[in-house]
Motif scaffolding. Structure first.
Motif, PDB file in Angstrom:
ATOM      1  N   HIS A  90       0.998  -1.308   0.073  1.00 42.25           N
ATOM      2  CA  HIS A  90       0.149  -0.044  -0.065  1.00 42.25           C
ATOM      3  C   HIS A  90       0.787   1.234  -0.030  1.00 42.25           C
ATOM      4  O   HIS A  90       1.934   1.534   0.921  1.00 42.25           O
ATOM      5  CB  HIS A  90      -0.852  -0.115   1.259  1.00 42.25           C
ATOM      6  N   THR A  92       1.167   5.720  -1.179  1.00 40.86           N
ATOM      7  CA  THR A  92       0.451   7.002  -1.673  1.00 40.86           C
ATOM      8  C   THR A  92       1.141   7.537  -2.837  1.00 40.86           C
ATOM      9  O   THR A  92       2.286   7.874  -2.665  1.00 40.86           O
ATOM     10  CB  THR A  92       0.285   7.683  -0.247  1.00 40.86           C
ATOM     11  N   SER A 149       0.636   8.068   3.998  1.00 40.42           N
ATOM     12  CA  SER A 149      -0.256   8.941   3.528  1.00 40.42           C
ATOM     13  C   SER A 149      -0.126  10.387   4.220  1.00 40.42           C
ATOM     14  O   SER A 149       0.146  11.631   3.484  1.00 40.42           O
ATOM     15  CB  SER A 149      -1.760   8.673   3.697  1.00 40.42           C
ATOM     16  N   ARG A 182      -4.116   6.632  -2.585  1.00 44.67           N
ATOM     17  CA  ARG A 182      -3.471   5.580  -2.200  1.00 44.67           C
ATOM     18  C   ARG A 182      -3.982   4.042  -2.646  1.00 44.67           C
ATOM     19  O   ARG A 182      -5.329   4.146  -2.949  1.00 44.67           O
ATOM     20  CB  ARG A 182      -3.838   5.619  -0.621  1.00 44.67           C
ATOM     21  N   SER A 196      -5.270   1.657  -9.309  1.00 40.23           N
ATOM     22  CA  SER A 196      -4.936   2.631  -8.486  1.00 40.23           C
ATOM     23  C   SER A 196      -3.743   3.587  -9.163  1.00 40.23           C
ATOM     24  O   SER A 196      -4.098   4.771  -8.848  1.00 40.23           O
ATOM     25  CB  SER A 196      -4.158   2.246  -7.344  1.00 40.23           C
ATOM     26  N   VAL A 218      -7.263   8.190   0.916  1.00 43.77           N
ATOM     27  CA  VAL A 218      -5.855   9.165   1.556  1.00 43.77           C
ATOM     28  C   VAL A 218      -6.906   9.822   2.823  1.00 43.77           C
ATOM     29  O   VAL A 218      -6.016   9.679   3.773  1.00 43.77           O
ATOM     30  CB  VAL A 218      -5.578  10.337   0.436  1.00 43.77           C
TER      31      VAL A 218
END
Length: 271
Positions: A90, A92, A149, A182, A196, A218
């Motif tokens: 994961h 951002t 984030s 994100r 994404s 986010v």
């Protein structure tokens, strides 16, 4: 991937190739995602007429990669920064884009290149200070990724505050669009791949100069860590071309930054 037939190649316009030499020979088709990835992998095997031709082909290829939702990490690393390590899982995305760059170029002429260099330095400094990783910088765009984030938001605020401080040559109004999203893309040899990536690009392009627009992903990741003078204002749900579902967008508001902007660009209200 099967090669293009002579008929299929002939039907493509010149703009569907990263490189067209002075004799009209066309190399590195980039009209779809599969061919753009192939062009990224084969770029180093092409013999270019000169460095200028190589640079132009590289720029066209990078634009095509972003259009098709590919962040060409491996390609950029090989071309520019071979020793970088970029985060997985994961992450951002932070994307910046200079508003009205064509008009600025027309007004500033030979002062535009130094201005663009100053803007890039400002963005890069903010990204580094917040612990981010630059993925690519092409034309007037910069793409970076963060493991957290809140760090990406910190960088975005620093960028917009730095842009507002100026001053810029000729009294020009120089503003950046900033978008944050994100997700969990796949990191491949040719870059970050996944829905994404597409969403991040759309969100960045939806913002206006001086504005920071973030996705609901986010917002959820930063909501409990916002500084006292920073808040998030809902912009509603918006549909973007190429994305199956609408995105809930939020504007970052801070006491020392502009807060009055038109609706998101290149998007349609959902519902």
């Amino acid at each position: 991937m099967p090669p293009l037939s002579a008929k299929e190649r002939a039907q493509l316009p010149d703009s569907a190739f990263a490189y067209v030499d002075s004799r009209g020979r066309r190399r590195l088709p980039i009209h779809d995602a599969a061919h753009a990835r192939n062009a990224l992998a084969r770029f180093s095997q092409v013999v270019f007429e000169d460095e200028g031709a190589r640079d132009r082909a590289r720029s066209r290829l990078l634009r095509a990669a972003m259009k098709h939702g590919i962040m060409p990490v491996g390609f950029v690393s090989a071309q520019l920064q071979p020793q970088r390590k970029l985060p997985q899982g994961h992450i951002t995305f932070l994307l910046t884009d200079l508003e009205g760059s064509t008009g600025l170029l027309g007004r500033l002429d030979d002062r535009y290149a130094p201005l663009l260099a100053d803007v890039r330095r400002l963005v890069r400094a903010a990204v580094r200070s917040a612990g981010g990783h630059e993925v690519s910088a092409r034309g007037d765009d910069v793409f970076a990724v963060f493991e957290r984030s809140p760090a990406a938001l910190e960088a975005a605020l620093a960028i917009q505050r730095g842009m507002q401080a100026g001053p810029w040559p000729g009294g020009a109004d120089v503003r950046l669009r900033v978008g944050l999203h994100r997700g969990r893309p796949e990191l491949t040899e040719t870059g970050y791949v996944g829905l994404s990536v597409h969403a991040a690009a759309r969100i960045g392009f939806a913002a206006h100069g001086g504005q920071i627009v973030v996705s609901s992903a986010v917002r959820a990741a930063v909501d409990e860590s916002l500084a006292e003078e920073v808040s998030l204002k809902s912009l509603g749900a918006w549909r973007f071309q190429g994305l199956p579902d609408p995105l809930d967008l939020f504007q970052v508001d801070a006491a020392d930054l502009p807060t009055d902007f038109p609706p998101p660009r290149s998007a349609a209200p959902a519902g």
